[in-house]
Design an enzyme around this catalytic site. Structure first.
Site, PDB file in Angstrom:
ATOM      1  N   GLY A 113       0.828  -1.200   0.000  1.00  0.00           N
ATOM      2  CA  GLY A 113       0.000   0.000   0.000  1.00  0.00           C
ATOM      3  C   GLY A 113       0.861   1.248   0.000  1.00  0.00           C
ATOM      4  O   GLY A 113       2.083   1.174  -0.216  1.00  0.00           O
ATOM      5  N   SER A 116       4.044   1.101   2.318  1.00  0.00           N
ATOM      6  CA  SER A 116       5.151   0.283   1.795  1.00  0.00           C
ATOM      7  C   SER A 116       5.854   0.993   0.641  1.00  0.00           C
ATOM      8  O   SER A 116       7.086   0.946   0.530  1.00  0.00           O
ATOM      9  CB  SER A 116       4.626  -1.057   1.278  1.00  0.00           C
ATOM     10  N   ILE A 160      -6.941  -4.422  -0.824  1.00  0.00           N
ATOM     11  CA  ILE A 160      -8.313  -4.752  -1.212  1.00  0.00           C
ATOM     12  C   ILE A 160      -9.205  -3.513  -1.220  1.00  0.00           C
ATOM     13  O   ILE A 160     -10.299  -3.538  -1.756  1.00  0.00           O
ATOM     14  CB  ILE A 160      -8.942  -5.835  -0.292  1.00  0.00           C
ATOM     15  N   ASP A 161      -8.723  -2.429  -0.609  1.00  0.00           N
ATOM     16  CA  ASP A 161      -9.577  -1.240  -0.462  1.00  0.00           C
ATOM     17  C   ASP A 161      -9.713  -0.411  -1.739  1.00  0.00           C
ATOM     18  O   ASP A 161     -10.555   0.475  -1.805  1.00  0.00           O
ATOM     19  CB  ASP A 161      -9.011  -0.320   0.630  1.00  0.00           C
ATOM     20  N   ARG A 469     -32.016 -15.919 -30.176  1.00  0.00           N
ATOM     21  CA  ARG A 469     -31.097 -15.430 -31.213  1.00  0.00           C
ATOM     22  C   ARG A 469     -31.817 -14.985 -32.492  1.00  0.00           C
ATOM     23  O   ARG A 469     -31.191 -14.766 -33.518  1.00  0.00           O
ATOM     24  CB  ARG A 469     -30.076 -16.509 -31.557  1.00  0.00           C
ATOM     25  N   ASN A 530     -17.918 -11.762 -25.495  1.00  0.00           N
ATOM     26  CA  ASN A 530     -17.159 -10.513 -25.641  1.00  0.00           C
ATOM     27  C   ASN A 530     -16.738 -10.287 -27.094  1.00  0.00           C
ATOM     28  O   ASN A 530     -15.584  -9.987 -27.386  1.00  0.00           O
ATOM     29  CB  ASN A 530     -15.923 -10.522 -24.735  1.00  0.00           C
ATOM     30  N   GLN A 661     -21.165 -21.858 -18.403  1.00  0.00           N
ATOM     31  CA  GLN A 661     -20.532 -20.566 -18.681  1.00  0.00           C
ATOM     32  C   GLN A 661     -21.544 -19.440 -18.893  1.00  0.00           C
ATOM     33  O   GLN A 661     -21.216 -18.271 -18.786  1.00  0.00           O
ATOM     34  CB  GLN A 661     -19.637 -20.670 -19.921  1.00  0.00           C
ATOM     35  N   GLN A 662     -22.778 -19.804 -19.250  1.00  0.00           N
ATOM     36  CA  GLN A 662     -23.779 -18.745 -19.465  1.00  0.00           C
ATOM     37  C   GLN A 662     -24.597 -18.482 -18.209  1.00  0.00           C
ATOM     38  O   GLN A 662     -25.385 -17.549 -18.167  1.00  0.00           O
ATOM     39  CB  GLN A 662     -24.742 -19.151 -20.590  1.00  0.00           C
TER      40      GLN A 662
HETATM   41  P1  ADP Z   1       0.659  -0.409   3.570  1.00  0.00           P
HETATM   42  O1  ADP Z   1       1.835  -0.620   2.695  1.00  0.00           O
HETATM   43  O2  ADP Z   1      -0.407  -1.432   3.322  1.00  0.00           O
HETATM   44  O3  ADP Z   1       0.186   1.015   3.557  1.00  0.00           O
HETATM   45  P2  ADP Z   1       1.926   0.034   6.160  1.00  0.00           P
HETATM   46  O4  ADP Z   1       1.662   1.498   6.124  1.00  0.00           O
HETATM   47  O5  ADP Z   1       1.685  -0.699   7.436  1.00  0.00           O
HETATM   48  O6  ADP Z   1       1.089  -0.759   5.059  1.00  0.00           O
HETATM   49  O7  ADP Z   1       3.420  -0.186   5.702  1.00  0.00           O
HETATM   50  C1  ADP Z   1       3.990  -1.475   5.625  1.00  0.00           C
HETATM   51  C2  ADP Z   1       5.453  -1.405   5.985  1.00  0.00           C
HETATM   52  O8  ADP Z   1       6.119  -0.495   5.087  1.00  0.00           O
HETATM   53  C3  ADP Z   1       5.734  -0.843   7.364  1.00  0.00           C
HETATM   54  O9  ADP Z   1       5.639  -1.818   8.356  1.00  0.00           O
HETATM   55  C4  ADP Z   1       7.148  -0.354   7.206  1.00  0.00           C
HETATM   56  O10 ADP Z   1       8.060  -1.411   7.297  1.00  0.00           O
HETATM   57  C5  ADP Z   1       7.172   0.167   5.783  1.00  0.00           C
HETATM   58  N1  ADP Z   1       6.916   1.627   5.795  1.00  0.00           N
HETATM   59  C6  ADP Z   1       5.721   2.251   5.793  1.00  0.00           C
HETATM   60  N2  ADP Z   1       5.863   3.585   5.799  1.00  0.00           N
HETATM   61  C7  ADP Z   1       7.207   3.810   5.825  1.00  0.00           C
HETATM   62  C8  ADP Z   1       8.032   4.977   5.849  1.00  0.00           C
HETATM   63  N3  ADP Z   1       7.503   6.220   5.821  1.00  0.00           N
HETATM   64  N4  ADP Z   1       9.368   4.824   5.847  1.00  0.00           N
HETATM   65  C9  ADP Z   1       9.922   3.582   5.827  1.00  0.00           C
HETATM   66  N5  ADP Z   1       9.203   2.459   5.824  1.00  0.00           N
HETATM   67  C10 ADP Z   1       7.865   2.551   5.816  1.00  0.00           C
END
Ligand code: ADP
Length: 749
Positions: A113, A116, A160-161, A469, A530, A661-662
């Site tokens: 997310g 990360s 998933i959001d 058809r 399709n 499938q339909q």
């Molecule tokens: P997501 O990626 O789903 O938003 P998190 O925000 O929990 O989830 O981030 C997952 C991991 O990414 C964290 O546990 C951390 O290791 C790393 N991380 C998140 N933000 C930072 C940041 N600003 N600097 C360094 N590492 C980060």
């Protein structure tokens, strides 16, 4: 077929999954690993996210071709994910850099997310400094530091959001919508039996995508989302009045969907328990709460999550191969049904802007930042969920619109009829449903559709109005013209497949002979095949694809105990969409489709590949064959040929999937697509009804945009003989599908 690596610096790629897990991550892992190996790189997986990168050792493992086997259909992430405090510190990132350089890794694909991806980008920015420090500490040699002057990062969004800018869909969101709609459909049936109200809490702490699309797809009565808190004082009264009026109008169930992050305008959380109490107090009835929780995150990924994630993984490696010291980090996403790349930090910044707008209670801005289709969907939902239509001032012109199906049944047809009928009736117009396609039209099987006559149709498979058809000709045209005059029909919506488009074209061409046909006509693509012009995807195709994928998953499981090759025949007539995409989503070694044909040479080659694979220990072979791929080399023939030639190496079994499938209830995507297109079609019909020379057209989503084409353009856009569009966008996916499913190159096993 190998991808060329023209970038001398890139020798290896590592992939990690971080933050919350999401179904489809495995498809991305498989794709990154196999694309990298195909390009001659070394592929690594970093287990348990950033924690594995900091800990090093066995957490960073080389991946062979087979490591990507058997994981496409698994939910979650097979390489593990974690949250890692150490990586938030420079010391943690220093250790991580050391672990990577010692393995000669300086290219990362990070799936996670915004947290990360922010962490990844920071790591990239710090990289030269981290390596200099490691050199000073004597933990890395100068030569090792020189070999890795920069770090390349490519981000894919796993969430998933569906809460990230830079991509229309995040990995896992479509699957989560599947879980959500399955659950709410099931709850609706028990709720209807007891005439009960249910409050369903769904995931989405800062993003209402799942709640809103889930509510739209399941025909719920009310939805509460973080971006758009209720805009009236005493919203609880308004909600309960609507539920009460819905019951009085004949609804048997009441479903309220609450996103876990829903608040009121003052920012006070609205919990599912609060909504339950509010309803109980006002309606004096028993209300049940279901918190869907982590089941939304789990389970086997949908067909879309498998194919999209496979494309993203492929594109991520391409991005890495073209990177240079100057390139910034990119996010690979999908926009308008095509793969795109955008600067990573721009996407993070825009995502954060939505959060800031909500925190500042600037909800209009938050909705605007989510994009046009989000706000449009919310508006449509509000109309569809009304207990009864708006009252129309007397004297307003009331048009009379008719809705008909033609072609084979396609899941989502009912959804489209419900939306078209309700949106028209809400604007004060009259709607006729024509039963049994054009045959019924000629026979006068026409009845009025009121607000409640389409209740419950949002989620129902099949075609309540009936379809066939038959394309009208001769005396049918005369009878249809008479029925149009008799019912004073001002506009016609055809929700159907090839036969519907042909019928529309015939009516359009016969306008000179039948003045009654001089009304607006619009075709809405609904066909599992399709194969319709002007639209990337027709309604029903996604449901069919998911049905095939589920069936093939089971077939694959049935074969684990023996050495078998399965030849699975899928529908699609002369259009290979279902064959290619189901092969892509299930990892089939080979897809036969009419567009490419089948030659003896192909079969010989495929047989040789299979035999080599089985000699090396392979236990399962999978071939998908489109039903009309070749008239002579049919499924039976291919099975017999392979069985005979395969000798003792494997048995061959055929599976002709047929009409399953339909069938089935429409997938969330088909419901949402049906809703969006039906709303557009009704707007068009109402506009064109005022036009003295009304247009006849067909609608579709092309590269994500709604477009109408004139019916007169149809002949030049289609291949009449094989009943498919001349240009089919998905044909471009063949090279990716082929690379990922090719037999393991010997060097990479
Ligand atoms: P997501 O990626 O789903 O938003 P998190 O925000 O929990 O989830 O981030 C997952 C991991 O990414 C964290 O546990 C951390 O290791 C790393 N991380 C998140 N933000 C930072 C940041 N600003 N600097 C360094 N590492 C980060």
């Amino acid at each position: 077929m190998a991808i060329l690596n023209r970038n001398d610096k890139i020798k290896s790629v590592a992939i990690l999954t971080s933050g919350g897990d999401a179904p489809g991550m495995n498809a991305a892992v498989r794709s990154v690993v196999r694309t990298a190996l195909d390009a001659g790189l070394t592929a690594y997986a970093i287990k348990e996210g950033y924690q594995g990168m900091v800990d090093g050792g066995d957490f960073i493992v080389p991946m062979g071709w087979q490591a990507g086997g058997g994981i496409l259909q698994q939910g979650g992430t097979v390489i593990g994910t974690a949250r890692c405090k150490q990586f938030r510190t420079r010391a943690g990132r220093l250790q991580a850099a050391c672990n990577l350089v010692r393995r000669d890794i300086d290219s990362l694909v990070v799936i996670g997310g915004d947290g990360s991806l922010t962490g990844a980008n920071l790591f990239r920015a710090e990289w030269p400094g981290l390596l200099a420090e490691l050199r000073e500490q004597g933990r890395l040699t100068q030569e090792a530091v020189d070999r890795h002057p920069w770090l390349t990062i490519t981000g894919l969004v796993g969430s998933i959001d569906n809460d990230m800018a830079g991509t229309d869909m995040t990995i896992g969101a479509d699957t989560a919508l599947h879980r959500l709609t399955e659950a709410v459909d099931a709850i609706s049936s028990t709720a209807a039996s007891h005439q009960r109200a249910f409050v369903v809490e769904v995931m989405g702490r800062h993003c209402g995508y799942l709640a809103l699309m889930g509510a739209l797809a399941t025909g719920a009565d009310w939805v509460l989302i973080p971006e758009s808190p209720p805009d009236v004082e005493n919203w609880e009264d308004t909600m309960c009045n609507l539920l009460r009026a819905g019951r009085a109008a004949g609804r048997r169930d009441s479903i309220v969907i609450v996103a876990e992050g829903a608040t009121d305008r003052a920012g006070k959380p609205i919990s599912s328990a609060y909504v339950k109490a509010a309803i109980e107090q006002r309606l004096q009835e028993d209300v049940r709460v279901t918190v869907l929780g982590h089941m939304q995150r789990g389970g086997s990924p949908s067909a879309f999550d498998r194919t999209m994630s496979s494309q993203l993984g492929y594109a991520a490696v391409q991005e890495i191969l073209s990177a240079s010291a100057e390139s910034e980090s990119y996010l690979i996403g999908v926009k308008n049904n095509r793969i795109t790349h955008s600067p990573l930090m721009d996407c993070v910044a825009q995502t954060k802007a939505v959060g800031r707008a909500m925190a500042a209670k600037d909800f209009a801005k938050a909705v605007e930042l989510r994009g046009q289709s989000f706000s449009h969907s919310f508006r449509i939902f509000r109309t569809l969920a009304r207990a009864l239509p708006h009252k129309i001032p007397p004297g307003r012109r009331r048009l009379r619109l008719a809705i008909i199906h033609a072609g084979g049944p396609a899941p989502g047809m009912n959804t489209a009829v419900r939306v078209a009928a309700r949106l028209s009736v809400d604007k004060g117009h009259l709607v006729w449903g024509i039963r049994n396609g054009f045959q019924g039209f000629a026979a006068g099987q026409i009845e009025e559709l009121g607000w409640m006559s389409v209740a419950g149709w949002a989620t129902r498979g099949g075609a309540e109005l009936g379809t066939n058809r038959k394309v009208p000709r001769g005396s049918d045209l005369y009878a249809i013209a008479r029925n149009i005059e008799k019912h004073q029909i001002d506009g016609l919506l055809i929700i159907g497949g090839w036969a519907g488009y042909q019928a529309a074209y015939r009516m359009y061409s016969e306008r000179g002979n039948f003045p009654a046909f001089n009304m607006p006509i619009v075709c809405l693509p609904a066909s599992i095949n399709n194969n319709l012009p002007g639209s990337d995807l027709s309604i029903g195709a996604d449901t069919a694809l998911n049905s095939i994928v589920q069936a093939v998953d089971k077939i694959k499981q049935s074969a684990v105990a023996s050495r078998r090759v399965f030849v699975v025949e899928v529908m699609g007539r002369h259009c290979g969409y279902l064959a290619l995409m189901s092969g892509f989503a299930t990892g089939a070694e080979r897809v036969y489709m009419h567009e490419e044909g089948i030659t003896l040479k192909d079969m010989q080659q495929d047989l040789d590949d299979l035999m080599t694979g089985f000699r090396r220990g392979k236990r399962l072979g999978l071939i998908i064959r489109g039903e009309r791929a070749n008239d002579i080399y049919d499924t039976n023939f291919i099975c017999k040929l392979f069985e005979e030639e395969g000798g003792d190496l494997f048995e061959v079994r055929q599976a002709i999937l047929g009409h399953l499938q339909q069938g089935g209830d429409p997938s969330p995507f088909d419901r949402i697509q049906a809703t969006r297109l039906a709303a557009e079609c009704i707007d068009l019909l109402l506009r064109e009804a005022e036009n003295p020379t009304p247009n006849a057209s067909f609608i579709g989503l092309e590269e994500g945009q709604v477009k109408f084409h004139d019916l007169q353009d149809m002949p030049r856009m289609v291949d009449e003989e094989f009943q498919r569009p001349r240009k089919q966008w998905w044909m471009d996916l063949r090279p990716v599908a082929r690379i990922l499913a090719q037999p393991a190159p010997t060097s990479t096993c």
